[in-house]
Scaffold this active site. Structure first.
Site, PDB file in Angstrom:
ATOM      1  CD  GLU C  70      -1.700  -2.144   1.571  1.00 21.87           C
ATOM      2  OE1 GLU C  70      -0.717  -2.542   2.184  1.00 21.87           O
ATOM      3  OE2 GLU C  70      -2.689  -3.481   1.846  1.00 21.87           O
ATOM      4  CG  HIS C 139     -10.126  -6.924   7.949  1.00 24.29           C
ATOM      5  ND1 HIS C 139      -9.096  -7.594   8.750  1.00 24.29           N
ATOM      6  CD2 HIS C 139      -9.304  -6.975   6.732  1.00 24.29           C
ATOM      7  CE1 HIS C 139      -7.994  -7.884   7.918  1.00 24.29           C
ATOM      8  NE2 HIS C 139      -8.254  -7.633   6.637  1.00 24.29           N
TER       9      HIS C 139
END
Lengths: 321, 370, 335
Positions: C70, C139
């Site tokens: 990322e 998450h």
């Protein structure tokens, strides 16, 4: 040597301009005219100029907190830069960025950067733009030895490889990340790190403009031909501290004086071109005078320029909001 | 006397309507109603309207309570002759309620379709079948949904088509010359592609002018023409409306603008404003509206008057206007040629076909039944 | 016009903009899926299939699968945006911001200001957020308040399929960096969505209900919960205005203040953790600007100040529900 006289004169002038700019910032900072902090590039000029001599305006570079040299080498206006460092309205960024955020996207200078290791991912993006829009451009991330240890840099080696981007990573290893020696902080070797990601890795003496220029031409040519990213590890010397005011007590006594005397990139350049009778000393002296005059002007203009208007605080946050 | 029991159910006004609410009954239980009598006010998310009895008889039971949302098709009341016994009525209501399943929102009757005509993609809604069709043509900034109270009524005995003009609704946003002639060409292209040889036209406002142009240019294709609150018969146009409609980006800016369309501003619901906003957000919509404004209302006056040519029309022609029209004044209906029937509706504004749908539907039905 | 899910609406927005503008590229982990693998290509279209079909239409040059990296690819998206592309990068879960936040908040967000107005950074980061799928603590977070805090970023929280398409097209055409939050529990929710491209401007709140008694300000998925609560309360004679700000930056302060003044009773619903979230922010906004109009203390409905739990029962207890909203509205209405 493949450079013609005009190119040699330009290389010398760019290096001299960086040196004179940094020496002047050094004295003006000490005199108290500049706020914040500045990180000087003096001593490292051959790296920035050796690479940027091979670039045009379609090409991009990303710099570091030590960004004045890269900015000048890529073509930023030195008067605008001086104004910026003084925090004045005539600054290249209107006085809103300062020394660590000098940028000029129109000529492909993506900015000095206050975050160590931030440049490599950004430059992958610039390379992606070049590749997608087929501009023919390449992109160079200048990274310090400190930045070479950031995950962002290592991730970028990998991304540049798997996306086959026209990128060059230039590790400018001046021996110290702040106070910490690169001989201690860098595990393994810079070039073998590159090879581990599938990038060709080169080592070069960063004091020697001609050596830098030669390797730069090769890796930039590879990138431009679509043959992918490379890494260059340049060893060089930073004449001043990490920032102005740094006592550099962590360095060996006389370390930078010795480098100035024996390995100065401007001296090496002058010796090489005059010995080979490519340029005359008079020509180079004329450049020295012209550059000094320009820096005098830039400094005077910066000091005379008004501070940014208070309304500038609120502008340029968004294009529309 | 008959022993038939007639259910009165929640009507479906427009494709998007799934439920409605009786606000008030105009008839007491036991009262006699004729078909066409106004028996209740019904509110939907879009609009409040008067509901007319579809049948004649005695209103024997009011089943749906007022001020409560019920699905389309739900039993509101029962009409039957006095001969029908109470027990039979109760049994009927019980059975209806036991078997009633609200329609699935995904299966809400006819859906709009698209056709390529004259290089443009046009959206239209077809209802009914057979006969000489009626083609509905909306006005500036409108779409096929503006006929939601009219199209179902006219579709019982014939096919009807409500189309989105170029630049509007779900149709291509390219408006070409951006005038009534261009819109008329688009409608002719539409008729050609759908093999409609001849149609009754009902046009509103800018769509009214398009209908009149079409009738003048292609008299053989037009069985009759009805122009409601139409452009093309005078100079005046409320530019505050036109500019406010184009420029309004937010609900609260648009609300007062849309309120100009109707005699009773409370008719403009949140959903109506949202529908206009949704249209205006589409790529090209604002440019299309602007182009039409700059052509048809150049200089803040209507251009291209058709008044002097109306006498040429040989097919039946009527002009309908809301007395309180604040967009185009009703006096534009004055002084028209003798052959043109003029109907001025009291208590209606520019959206006369919505505000006085029952009266307008009767006038349209009379025209289409010739 | 037809019924489309939020997943379809987002996919359609991306496809329309990619067709319209060759500078629009999408990138992310498994954004097509199966890159370099021996089996199916375009295997996933993102973890929940949102971008499926883009790669076959637009090719690998514009639909860029990335390594799990990322920092590098979000940074590359920022750099590409500053140099002429209009990238839409997918940060698979917003919880992963920890490994790329510098590229968003120190780089993309600040280019324009630091460079004296000379940078244009048309970057969109699409990211999944929110609890409800038993995805546990790493998450399921909301985290949009953190992005809202950063000057230079725009932050979008669509509450339905129609909203998602119009707001995403606006985000892609916008010249500032935009963080576009997609609630992972909402992808299958459907409504009527036009086939054409359209834009919904930022900073303009939507009123999904209008009532006289209580104003509910809700964000993202909570707009739907607030609507459900409002519909139920309506039957009991409590009518609510529901304000969906659509974007937390810019925030439509005027509408929020106006609606708070109209009813004088306010409930704010925010799925983000309760300290320094949008509920506290909006509460401060209202008390500073509409204190005189308030007839009762403002009530906030938020999760507790805990990580998001895994077990379904615990997660249900964690998430603000229509029932909790209803209870809060009743309390405020009675005060």
């Amino acid at each position: 040597m493949q450079l013609n006289r005009e190119e040699l004169l330009k290389a010398y002038r760019d290096m001299r301009l960086i040196r004179e700019f940094e020496e002047r910032v050094h004295t003006e900072f000490a005199a108290g005219g500049i706020s914040g902090s500045v990180h000087l590039y003096a001593g490292e000029e051959a790296s920035a100029v050796g690479f940027c001599m091979n670039l045009t305006e379609v090409d991009h570079i990303a710099s570091t907190h030590r960004g004045h040299g890269h900015s000048i080498a890529k073509g930023c206006d030195v008067k605008g830069m001086m104004g910026e460092i003084f925090g004045r309205s005539n600054g290249l960024c209107g006085g809103k960025g300062g020394s660590m955020h000098i940028a000029d996207l129109e000529i492909g200078m993506m900015g000095a950067n206050g975050i160590v290791g931030a440049g490599p991912p950004l430059i992958c993006g610039a390379a992606l733009t070049a590749k997608t829009l087929k501009t023919g451009g390449v992109a160079i991330a200048f990274v310090g030895d400190g930045g070479s240890n950031q995950g962002t840099t290592l991730e970028s080696y990998n991304l540049a490889k798997v996306w086959n981007l026209p990128v060059i990573f230039v590790i400018e290893d001046n021996g110290y990340a702040d106070t910490t020696a690169s001989s201690w902080s860098v595990g393994g070797s810079q070039t073998k790190r590159a090879e581990g990601f599938g990038l060709p890795g080169y080592r070069v003496d960063g004091h020697d403009f001609f050596a830098v220029h030669k390797v730069a031409r090769e890796v930039i040519g590879r990138a431009r031909a679509g043959e992918g990213p490379s890494l260059v590890h340049a060893r060089l010397t930073r004449y001043y501290g990490h920032f102005e005011g740094d006592g550099t007590t962590y360095r060996a006594a006389g370390e930078s004086d010795k480098a100035r005397a024996e390995r100065d990139c401007l001296d090496i350049f002058r010796r090489r071109v005059t010995e080979a009778a490519l340029l005359e000393n008079d020509q180079l002296d004329a450049i020295d005078r012209e550059v000094l005059g320009l820096i005098d002007e830039a400094t005077a203009e910066a000091k005379a320029a008004p501070a940014p208007a208070i309304e500038q605080l609120f502008t340029d946050v968004y294009l529309s909001y | 006397m008959s022993d038939t029991i007639h259910p009165i159910v929640m009507p479906k006004w427009g494709m998007a309507m799934t439920e409605g609410m009786v606000i008030a009954w105009h008839v007491e239980p036991g009262g006699t109603v004729e078909a066409g009598d106004e028996i209740a006010d019904i509110e939907t998310a879009k609009i409040t309207n008067v509901f007319e009895s579809p049948v004649a008889g005695t209103l024997r039971r009011l089943v749906a309570p007022t001020d409560e949302m019920v699905p389309v098709g739900a039993l509101l009341a029962v009409v039957a002759d006095d001969a029908v016994g109470d027990a039979d009525l109760d049994a009927y209501v019980t059975e209806f309620q036991a078997n009633f399943v609200p329609e699935d929102a995904d299966d809400g009757g006819p859906e709009p379709e698209y056709v390529e005509a004259g290089g443009r993609r046009l959206r239209y809604l077809k209802m009914g079948g057979g006969g000489t069709p009626v083609v509905f043509i909306h006005g500036f900034g409108g779409d096929l949904n503006s006929w939601m109270f009219n199209q179902p009524a006219l579709s019982e005995d014939r096919a009807t088509y409500a189309i989105d003009l170029p630049g509007h609704g779900g149709s291509t946003k390219d408006v070409g010359e951006a005038d009534a002639e261009e819109m008329a060409r688009a409608v002719v292209d539409f008729l050609d592609v759908l093999n409609i040889e001849k149609a009754h036209l009902a046009g509103h406002s800018f769509g009214g002018a398009a209908s009149l142009v079409l009738a003048l240019r292609h008299p053989g294709r037009v069985a009759s023409v009805t122009a409601l609150c139409t452009t093309g018969l005078g100079d005046d146009i409320n530019m505050d409306f036109i500019n406010g409609f184009i420029g309004g980006k937010r609900r609260k800016d648009l609300k007062p603008v849309l309120e100009l369309l109707v005699a009773d501003p409370s008719l403009i619901s949140r959903d109506m404003i949202n529908d206009v906003l949704k249209f205006k957000r589409l790529d090209g919509a604002e440019a299309a509206l602007t182009a039409i404004r700059d052509t048809v209302f150049a200089g803040g006056r209507q251009t291209g008057s058709l008044r002097s040519r109306l006498g040429e029309l040989r097919m039946p022609c009527q002009v309908i206007w809301g007395r309180d029209d604040r967009i185009i004044p009703a006096h534009h209906a004055e002084g028209l040629p003798n052959g043109v029937a003029v109907h001025i509706l009291e208590g209606a504004g520019h959206m006369a076909h919505m505000e006085k749908s029952n009266e307008v539907n009767r006038l349209l039905e009379a025209m289409a039944s010739v | 016009m037809s019924r489309k899910s939020i997943r379809q609406a987002i996919n359609e927005a991306l496809a329309l903009e990619m067709r319209r503008d060759a500078r629009v590229v999408v990138m992310g982990e498994d954004i097509s899926g199966g890159m370099g693998a021996p089996g199916e290509q375009d295997a996933w279209g993102g973890p929940l299939g949102v971008t499926k079909g883009l790669m076959p239409e637009f090719g690998r040059e514009r639909v860029l699968d990335t390594p799990i990296s990322e920092s590098a690819f979000i940074g590359a998206a920022a750099g590409a945006a500053a140099t002429g592309l209009r990238p839409v990068a997918e940060l698979m879960f917003v919880d992963f911001m920890g490994v790329c936040f510098d590229q968003i908040f120190n780089q993309a967000a600040k280019f324009r200001y630091m460079f004296g107005g000379k940078a244009v950074t048309p970057l969109v980061v699409r990211t999944m957020y929110g609890a409800g799928l038993s995805a546990a603590s790493q998450h399921s977070q909301c985290l949009y308040p953190i992005f809202t805090h950063i000057p230079g970023l725009k932050v979008v929280l669509p509450s339905s399929a129609y909203e998602a398409k119009g707001l995403l097209i606006q985000a892609i055409r916008d010249d500032d960096p935009v963080i576009f939050f997609e609630h992972k529990a909402m992808y299958d929710e459907e409504e009527e969505v036009p086939d054409e491209a359209y834009t919904i401007p930022f900073g303009e709140a939507n009123l999904t209900r209008e009532g006289d008694d209580v104003t509910i300000v809700a964000f993202g998925r909570m707009v739907q919960f607030a609507n459900q609560a409002a519909d139920k309360l309506e039957k009991d004679g409590i009518s609510c205005t529901v304000v969906d700000p659509r974007t937390t930056s810019p925030l439509d302060e005027d509408t929020i203040i106006e609606m708070a003044e109209e009813t004088g009773r306010v409930v704010i619903v925010d799925e983000a953790s309760p300290r320094c979230n949008m509920a506290t922010d909006v509460s401060a906004l209202i008390t500073q600007n509409a204190f005189g109009a308030l007839k009762a203390p403002i009530k906030m409905v938020t999760p507790p100040h805990t990580p998001v739990p895994f077990a379904a029962d615990l997660e249900r207890a964690y998430i603000p529900s229509p029932e909790k909203i209803e209870a809060a509205v009743r309390e405020v209405a009675a005060a």
